[in-house]
Design an enzyme around this catalytic site. Structure first.
Site, short mmCIF file in Angstrom:
data_model
loop_
_atom_site.label_atom_id
_atom_site.label_comp_id
_atom_site.label_asym_id
_atom_site.label_seq_id
_atom_site.Cartn_x
_atom_site.Cartn_y
_atom_site.Cartn_z
N HIS A 72 -48.72 -32.38 8.76
CA HIS A 72 -47.16 -31.97 8.27
C HIS A 72 -47.98 -31.00 7.72
CE1 HIS A 72 -43.69 -34.57 9.38
NE2 HIS A 72 -44.17 -34.31 10.80
N TYR A 202 -35.03 -33.05 4.22
CA TYR A 202 -34.44 -33.96 3.51
C TYR A 202 -33.41 -33.53 3.31
CZ TYR A 202 -38.50 -36.13 2.31
OH TYR A 202 -39.79 -36.92 2.13
N LYS A 298 -42.64 -43.05 -1.13
CA LYS A 298 -44.14 -42.48 -2.35
C LYS A 298 -44.08 -44.35 -1.94
CE LYS A 298 -45.05 -38.99 -3.87
NZ LYS A 298 -46.01 -39.15 -2.26
N TYR A 386 -45.40 -34.39 -3.61
CA TYR A 386 -45.05 -34.65 -2.24
C TYR A 386 -46.95 -35.42 -2.07
CZ TYR A 386 -42.93 -35.73 1.68
OH TYR A 386 -42.22 -35.86 2.91
P1 RFL Z 1 -44.66 -56.07 1.65
O1 RFL Z 1 -44.73 -54.81 2.49
O2 RFL Z 1 -42.82 -56.40 0.69
O3 RFL Z 1 -45.43 -57.28 1.81
C1 RFL Z 1 -44.97 -58.08 1.09
C2 RFL Z 1 -45.42 -59.70 1.94
O4 RFL Z 1 -45.70 -60.56 1.39
C3 RFL Z 1 -45.02 -61.71 1.57
N1 RFL Z 1 -44.66 -62.56 0.63
C4 RFL Z 1 -45.03 -63.56 0.29
N2 RFL Z 1 -46.38 -64.26 0.99
C5 RFL Z 1 -46.46 -65.33 0.78
N3 RFL Z 1 -45.78 -66.21 -0.65
C6 RFL Z 1 -44.94 -65.98 -1.39
N4 RFL Z 1 -44.05 -66.71 -1.36
C7 RFL Z 1 -44.43 -64.63 -0.30
N5 RFL Z 1 -43.89 -63.69 -0.57
C8 RFL Z 1 -43.35 -62.71 -0.17
C9 RFL Z 1 -43.84 -60.98 2.87
O5 RFL Z 1 -43.35 -61.30 3.41
C10 RFL Z 1 -44.72 -59.66 3.17
O6 RFL Z 1 -45.44 -59.64 4.23
O7 RFL Z 1 -45.14 -55.35 0.12
P2 RFL Z 1 -46.83 -54.20 0.09
O8 RFL Z 1 -47.02 -54.98 0.83
O9 RFL Z 1 -46.88 -53.86 -1.93
O10 RFL Z 1 -46.12 -52.82 0.47
C11 RFL Z 1 -45.14 -51.98 -0.14
C12 RFL Z 1 -44.40 -51.37 0.77
O11 RFL Z 1 -43.74 -52.23 1.97
C13 RFL Z 1 -43.44 -50.68 0.26
O12 RFL Z 1 -43.62 -49.95 -0.98
C14 RFL Z 1 -42.34 -49.60 1.92
O13 RFL Z 1 -42.20 -50.06 2.67
C15 RFL Z 1 -41.07 -49.75 0.68
N6 RFL Z 1 -40.41 -48.76 2.22
C16 RFL Z 1 -40.35 -47.05 2.35
N7 RFL Z 1 -41.11 -46.98 0.90
C17 RFL Z 1 -41.69 -45.26 2.12
O14 RFL Z 1 -43.12 -44.83 1.30
N8 RFL Z 1 -41.30 -45.26 2.60
C18 RFL Z 1 -39.86 -45.73 3.52
O15 RFL Z 1 -39.22 -45.03 4.49
C19 RFL Z 1 -39.59 -46.70 2.60
N9 RFL Z 1 -38.29 -47.51 2.96
C20 RFL Z 1 -39.33 -49.48 2.41
C21 RFL Z 1 -38.80 -49.12 3.31
C22 RFL Z 1 -39.15 -50.92 1.73
C23 RFL Z 1 -37.93 -51.46 2.20
N10 RFL Z 1 -38.18 -52.69 1.80
C24 RFL Z 1 -38.83 -53.25 0.37
C25 RFL Z 1 -36.37 -53.12 1.59
C26 RFL Z 1 -37.39 -49.21 3.56
C27 RFL Z 1 -37.24 -50.96 3.20
C28 RFL Z 1 -35.91 -51.64 3.93
C1 PHB Z 2 -39.32 -42.16 6.73
O1 PHB Z 2 -40.19 -42.06 7.44
O2 PHB Z 2 -39.02 -43.37 7.63
C2 PHB Z 2 -39.23 -41.17 5.38
C3 PHB Z 2 -40.08 -40.25 5.86
C4 PHB Z 2 -39.61 -39.54 4.54
C5 PHB Z 2 -39.02 -40.32 3.72
C6 PHB Z 2 -38.70 -41.82 2.76
C7 PHB Z 2 -38.59 -42.43 4.85
O3 PHB Z 2 -38.98 -39.67 2.41
#
Ligand code: RFL
Ligand code: PHB
Length: 394
Positions: A72, A202, A298, A386
């Site tokens: 993008h 957005y 982020k 960004y």
């Molecule tokens: P994760 O992905 O939460 O992975 C952590 C792993 O640790 C395991 N765990 C354990 N394992 C052993 N013993 C324990 N006691 C444990 N407790 C937990 C878990 O099962 C899991 O597999 O963290 P990590 O690796 O730091 O990665 C971070 C990302 O996943 C996170 O920053 C993003 O996904 C945040 N986030 C989003 N970020 C974006 O940039 N764009 C998004 O659209 C976006 N949507 C989201 C999101 C985070 C969400 N969460 C946390 C509720 C949407 C959601 C729903």
């Molecule tokens: C997504 O593709 O899930 C997405 C993209 C941009 C954002 C957040 C989530 O800022």
């Protein structure tokens, strides 16, 4: 069992760290509470900074993102019925972001890990951390009714916001900063062509925030802002598509291709930072140390940049016998973390409708949006954040 680095959590942080350490010949074991399928079933982020893509290549798992990721050059900000392109490529001297799902990135890392024969223990129960204030930390866990212990040099806490690593640090050794927002995002994943395949949209409308994103040219991801107490059960697919359309301009709304949702969930929005990120021989990375609201995309990228700092520091420890990187890990990482926390908070504040902000606050938001899309200075600031600030901050 003995290893050099015990990694808690097989999310993107843990898997990417493991891969980079493996490439450098550093032995490691991952302990994950859930099954591999469960981890892959969580639908989360979708936009990768160039630094994250580069790191996937460095880790030897860049083939799929290079083939299937969609580059993008811009984003679009929609408000008052008009879409305004922000040319992030032009404003940053040629930088871009890549649309590629967290699920796909996680799968690429899991596949590489399985092929290498290094140990990942899925469904590890009761993981507990010991003696990380000394020279020989230990991690205990249960698997198939048996207790196990791993003796290691370092523990990497990559276990997300609700993990055990940060919770194992003595109270008083950690300071937590938190901000809860008065709304959540309802997200829908559908196997339909994305309405805007070359730019995330957005949107700020009087009915609330909306976002149009994608996972591929055949899979779309959309979100709408909902009240904190809303429930997924309240949202039929039809209601979701109708609401999304009402938040977009007429031209975009009529181009949306709807279809059955294959995932639908509500995520609350939160900003959170824990300081420091190092406690003796325990190092936190990713969501274990910080959460940002998803508005700036982020979260996943910040997890990757933490891992970049941590893997480099651990490699320096083993290869160059230098602890300079480990000793400054927390300080260097937090500098970048806070900048992403600021950016995510700012974009969230700009793009959402706040239930308690009427009148003055609303007009200031409108003025800032109008200023942003007409000001080269503010658009450039948005663009450079960004695409991701450099790893080495000056
Ligand atoms: P994760 O992905 O939460 O992975 C952590 C792993 O640790 C395991 N765990 C354990 N394992 C052993 N013993 C324990 N006691 C444990 N407790 C937990 C878990 O099962 C899991 O597999 O963290 P990590 O690796 O730091 O990665 C971070 C990302 O996943 C996170 O920053 C993003 O996904 C945040 N986030 C989003 N970020 C974006 O940039 N764009 C998004 O659209 C976006 N949507 C989201 C999101 C985070 C969400 N969460 C946390 C509720 C949407 C959601 C729903
Ligand atoms: C997504 O593709 O899930 C997405 C993209 C941009 C954002 C957040 C989530 O800022």
């Amino acid at each position: 069992m003995r290893t050099q680095v015990a990694i808690i959590g097989a999310g993107p942080s843990g898997l990417l760290l493991a891969q980079l350490l493996h490439k450098a010949g550093i032995d490691n074991v991952i302990l994950e509470r859930q099954s591999g399928d469960y981890v892959l079933g969580r639908i989360r982020a979708g936009i990768l900074e160039q630094g994250t893509v580069d790191l996937l290549h460095e880790a030897g798992v860049g083939r799929h993102v290079a083939a299937d990721g969609i580059v993008h050059h811009r984003i679009e900000l929609a408000f008052a019925g008009v879409r305004h392109p922000i040319d992030v490529h032009g404003l940053t001297g040629g930088k871009v972001v890549t649309a590629y799902g967290q699920t796909e990135m996680t799968r690429d890392l899991m596949t590489a890990r399985a092929a290498e024969g290094r140990l990942t223990v899925y469904q590890a129960g009761n993981v507990s951390l010991h003696d990380f204030d000394g020279n020989q930390p230990r991690v205990r866990y249960d698997k198939d009714g048996q207790s196990h212990e791993i003796v290691c040099d370092f523990i990497a806490g990559c276990d997300g916001f609700h993990g055990v690593s940060r919770a194992s640090v003595p109270q008083g050794a950690v300071t937590e900063y938190e901000k809860i927002y008065p709304f959540g995002w309802l997200g829908v994943l559908a196997d339909t062509p994305p309405v805007s395949p070359h730019a995330v949209v957005y949107g700020n409308s009087e009915r609330g925030f909306s976002l149009c994103s994608m996972r591929s040219l055949a899979r779309s991801r959309y979100y709408v802002q909902v009240p904190l107490d809303d429930k997924v059960e309240n949202w039929s697919d039809q209601r979701f598509w109708d609401e999304l359309r009402r938040r977009l301009d007429a031209e975009l709304a009529q181009r949306i291709v709807t279809g059955p949702s294959i995932e639908k969930s509500i995520a609350p929005l939160r900003s959170f930072v824990a300081e420091p990120m190092r406690f003796g021989r325990l190092f936190l990375a990713g969501d274990a140390a910080h959460i940002v609201p998803p508005t700036g995309a982020k979260g996943l990228n910040l997890a990757a940049s933490d891992v970049k700092y941590l893997s480099t520091s651990l490699i320096e420890h083993y290869q160059d016998h230098s602890d300079a990187g480990l000793d400054t890990y927390s300080q260097r990482t937090l500098r970048r973390v806070w900048k992403a926390a600021r950016f995510s908070w700012w974009l969230t504040s700009l793009m959402h409708r706040f239930p308690d902000t009427a009148g003055f606050g609303q007009r200031v938001q409108e003025a800032e949006l109008d200023y942003l899309v007409h000001s080269n200075a503010l658009s450039t600031s948005l663009a450079e954040n960004y695409v991701g600030l450099p790893f080495e901050l000056h």
